[in-house]
Structures are given as C-alpha cells and as structure tokens.
Motif scaffolding. Structure first.
Motif, PDB file in Angstrom:
ATOM      1  N   ASP A 218      -2.681  -3.001  -0.523  1.00 58.65           N
ATOM      2  CA  ASP A 218      -3.220  -1.723  -1.014  1.00 58.65           C
ATOM      3  C   ASP A 218      -2.271  -1.109  -2.046  1.00 58.65           C
ATOM      4  O   ASP A 218      -2.707  -0.586  -3.073  1.00 58.65           O
ATOM      5  CB  ASP A 218      -3.445  -0.748   0.148  1.00 58.65           C
ATOM      6  CG  ASP A 218      -4.495  -1.258   1.121  1.00 58.65           C
ATOM      7  OD1 ASP A 218      -5.508  -1.825   0.665  1.00 58.65           O
ATOM      8  OD2 ASP A 218      -4.301  -1.097   2.343  1.00 58.65           O
ATOM      9  N   GLU A 219      -0.969  -1.186  -1.747  1.00 61.76           N
ATOM     10  CA  GLU A 219       0.023  -0.663  -2.695  1.00 61.76           C
ATOM     11  C   GLU A 219       0.052  -1.510  -3.965  1.00 61.76           C
ATOM     12  O   GLU A 219       0.291  -0.986  -5.058  1.00 61.76           O
ATOM     13  CB  GLU A 219       1.414  -0.645  -2.058  1.00 61.76           C
ATOM     14  CG  GLU A 219       1.576   0.400  -0.980  1.00 61.76           C
ATOM     15  CD  GLU A 219       2.932   0.305  -0.275  1.00 61.76           C
ATOM     16  OE1 GLU A 219       3.863  -0.328  -0.829  1.00 61.76           O
ATOM     17  OE2 GLU A 219       3.042   0.874   0.824  1.00 61.76           O
TER      18      GLU A 219
ATOM     19  N   GLU B 159      -2.491  -0.376  -6.491  1.00 58.51           N
ATOM     20  CA  GLU B 159      -2.082   0.903  -7.085  1.00 58.51           C
ATOM     21  C   GLU B 159      -0.950   0.705  -8.092  1.00 58.51           C
ATOM     22  O   GLU B 159      -0.950   1.311  -9.161  1.00 58.51           O
ATOM     23  CB  GLU B 159      -1.675   1.900  -5.995  1.00 58.51           C
ATOM     24  CG  GLU B 159      -2.829   2.351  -5.118  1.00 58.51           C
ATOM     25  CD  GLU B 159      -4.059   2.834  -5.884  1.00 58.51           C
ATOM     26  OE1 GLU B 159      -3.912   3.606  -6.857  1.00 58.51           O
ATOM     27  OE2 GLU B 159      -5.179   2.402  -5.527  1.00 58.51           O
TER      28      GLU B 159
ATOM     29  N   GLY C 177      -2.750  -4.771   4.596  1.00 60.85           N
ATOM     30  CA  GLY C 177      -3.675  -4.089   3.693  1.00 60.85           C
ATOM     31  C   GLY C 177      -4.624  -5.118   3.117  1.00 60.85           C
ATOM     32  O   GLY C 177      -4.954  -6.106   3.767  1.00 60.85           O
ATOM     33  N   LYS C 178      -5.022  -4.908   1.888  1.00 61.81           N
ATOM     34  CA  LYS C 178      -5.868  -5.904   1.229  1.00 61.81           C
ATOM     35  C   LYS C 178      -5.059  -7.194   1.075  1.00 61.81           C
ATOM     36  O   LYS C 178      -3.883  -7.147   0.746  1.00 61.81           O
ATOM     37  CB  LYS C 178      -6.291  -5.407  -0.150  1.00 61.81           C
ATOM     38  CG  LYS C 178      -7.294  -4.286  -0.133  1.00 61.81           C
ATOM     39  CD  LYS C 178      -7.632  -3.851  -1.554  1.00 61.81           C
ATOM     40  CE  LYS C 178      -8.707  -2.807  -1.607  1.00 61.81           C
ATOM     41  NZ  LYS C 178      -8.477  -1.629  -0.810  1.00 61.81           N
TER      42      LYS C 178
END
Length: 191
Positions: free
Chosen positions: A37-38, A41, A59-60
């Motif tokens: 996820d980070e 971003e 996360g993803k």
C-alpha cells in the motif's frame, strides 16, 4: 540523468542490499518500503523511473501494485521474487512488469533487468504518445469531414471549395483547421 528508483521489498536485509547495490551502480533510490500500500503511494508521490517490487509483501502484493502502476502509466516495473514458476512469471507479465528477477539474484543480473524495464517503459510511453497524437489527428480529420459535408449540403459547393474555405479561414485566423471545422459544425461560422 540519474535513474530514480523506488524499492518495495518486505525483507529489510534484501531491501538494504538492493539499495546499496543500486547506489553503487549510480541509481538514485528515492523511496523504499516493505508494504505494498505504501509502495503505490510512494510511486504516485515521487514519480520514479522504476519501481522494484517484491511479489509477496504486506498490504497489496507486488502484482497488485504493478497493475496499478501500469494502469496509471507511472513508471517501469521490475518484479523481484523468490518464485520462478511459470504461472507467477505470467501473472507478473499480465500485471505490467517489464522485467523479472528471481531471488537470490546476482548483481550482474540486476543492472540488465533494470535497463530492460526502463527501456521498455520508455518505448511504451513513446508509443502511447504516438497513439494519442494519431487519435487527435483522426478526430480532427472527422471534424473537417463533417464541416465539409455541412458546407457542401448547405451552400451547394464542391468538396474542394469547402476544404479551401476551412483551410483559408484557419490560415487567416492563425488557427487549427479543427477549430474552424468545429465552428462550422456548431453553426457559428459560415462563409
């Protein structure tokens, strides 16, 4: 120009080694994370030339991140993974990875994989630009054809005279023929 890289690898030691190797080879690591996820971003915020993504991370996963990066055409993607099964390689390709490297990798394998990924991304970006330009040309051509048709029907003039009117008007107004054609189509311009 220095190539800017984001690293997304959940194993801190591999991430640190990768950073060190990249910097030794003259690349600039602009961001790193161990979370998918980070990673997305970081890529959106930093706009690197390349994202190196591990497949498995919190996360993803790397394939989801690759898919998002590819869909948004943000940067090139190199997938880094311990898995070399054909299915994983195909999933990476389908997600938009432009290069694939199996851990543990050799330093001598890393640079060529990076250069391939960046080269392919630049080619894709150039092709996208060409496709966009061709699309614009096609739309302009359609608008000019519609405008010629309107002028021919309403004024009973030849196709050549309709085209000449649009062309002369564009030249005299220092405008694009598309803009003149659009005015003819919307009814705001007639000879």
């Amino acid at each position: 120009m220095t190539i800017r890289v984001v690293i997304a690898e959940d194993e801190a030691i591999i991430r640190m080694d990768l950073r060190e190797t990249l910097e030794e080879e003259g690349y600039e690591v602009v961001g790193e994370t161990g979370n998918g996820d980070e990673a997305i971003e970081l890529v959106r915020d930093l706009l690197p030339d390349l994202a190196i993504l591990d497949v498995k991370m919190p996360g993803k996963d790397g394939l989801e991140v690759a898919r998002l990066i590819n869909n948004e055409k943000l940067c090139g993607v190199l997938i880094l993974t311990a898995f070399s099964q054909r299915e994983v390689v195909e999933d990476a390709r389908d997600a938009g990875a432009l290069a694939y490297l199996v851990k543990p990798f050799q330093k001598s394998d890393l640079v060529p994989a990076i250069e391939v990924a960046i080269g392919r991304f630049r080619e894709l970006r150039a092709l996208t630009g060409e496709i966009d330009a061709l699309g614009e040309q096609l739309e302009a051509r359609k608008a000019i054809e519609r405008a010629k048709g309107i002028l021919m029907t309403e004024l009973g003039i030849s196709e050549q005279d309709a085209f000449a009117f649009i062309q002369r008007r564009a030249m005299s107004e220092r405008s694009k023929m598309r803009a003149i054609a659009d005015r003819v189509v919307d009814g705001s311009l007639r000879p």
